[in-house]
Design an enzyme around this catalytic site. Structure first.
Site: not given
Ligand code: ADP
Length: 206
Positions: A37-43, A107
């Site tokens: 999902l968006s904001a799951s932490g991929k990037s 990502s």
């Molecule tokens: P995505 O690429 O999946 O949309 P992002 O990496 O852009 O997600 O954003 C994930 C956000 O969640 C970042 O701000 C990151 O710092 C935060 N975060 C908090 N805890 C975690 C964790 N355990 N693993 C990954 N991201 C985390």
């Protein structure tokens, strides 16, 4: 599914064998495909791994969803057809990068199983490693993190077809790696993937 349009085209075989590139780069080209999902932490996780790999002397590169939509895929939106084309192109580009010897980290939400499976198939057909990494976090947690304020906008009806809210996400059935980001820190997630690359012999050439 994209169909072959051009005719009268012939595959031109290069003279450099994959093993020579592996020896040169001291690694094996591969694609590490992050989905979630968006904001799951991929990037966040992918860029952490890219950095760690380059620090160790490896050539790694992140293909990031938002970045790619600024250029190569700027003509695509978020309809199901455009999402499919987005992922088809990334599948092909990551395969080319892997063929060139890079450790490629992609990502992208890549919500559809069939699209991810097609990316896997083209890698496997070419004998290249494809490691699917499911970056797991509940919609509720992603919504709390919401680093770009996208969930808030989606809830307000300002973003149609938002994955997890108004568009589907199909979880991987057999990913090589699951990162439960509700439990693991970013560094622990990155280490899990790095360990997998070592185990698979991807950080050694020849
Ligand atoms: P995505 O690429 O999946 O949309 P992002 O990496 O852009 O997600 O954003 C994930 C956000 O969640 C970042 O701000 C990151 O710092 C935060 N975060 C908090 N805890 C975690 C964790 N355990 N693993 C990954 N991201 C985390």
């Amino acid at each position: 599914m994209a169909k072959q349009v051009a005719t009268n085209i012939t595959w031109h075989e290069g003279h450099v064998e994959r093993e020579h590139r592996n020896k040169l780069l001291k690694q094996r080209g591969a694609t590490i495909w992050f989905t979630g999902l968006s904001a799951s932490g991929k990037s966040t996780i992918a860029f952490t791994i890219e950095h760690a790999l380059v620090e160790r002397g490896h050539l790694a590169y992140v293909l990031d969803g938002d970045n790619i939509r600024h250029g190569l895929n700027k003509n695509l939106g978020f309809s199901p057809e455009d999402r499919e084309e987005n992922i088809r192109r990334i599948g092909e580009v990551s395969k080319l990068f892997a063929e060139a010897g890079l450790l490629t980290l992609t990502s992208f939400i890549s919500p559809y199983r069939a699209d991810r499976d097609r990316a896997r198939q083209i890698h496997e057909k070419a004998g290249l490693a494809f490691i699917e990494v499911f970056v797991e976090a509940s919609v509720e947690l992603c919504e709390q993190r919401d680093p770009r304020g996208l969930y808030a906008k989606a809830r307000a009806g300002e973003i149609p077809e938002f994955t997890g809210i108004s568009a589907p996400y199909e979880e991987p059935l057999k990913p090589e790696i699951v990162l439960d980001t509700e439990q693991l820190t970013v560094v622990e997630s990155a280490q899990t993937v790095l360990d997998c690359l070592v185990q698979r012999g991807l950080l050694a050439g020849g």
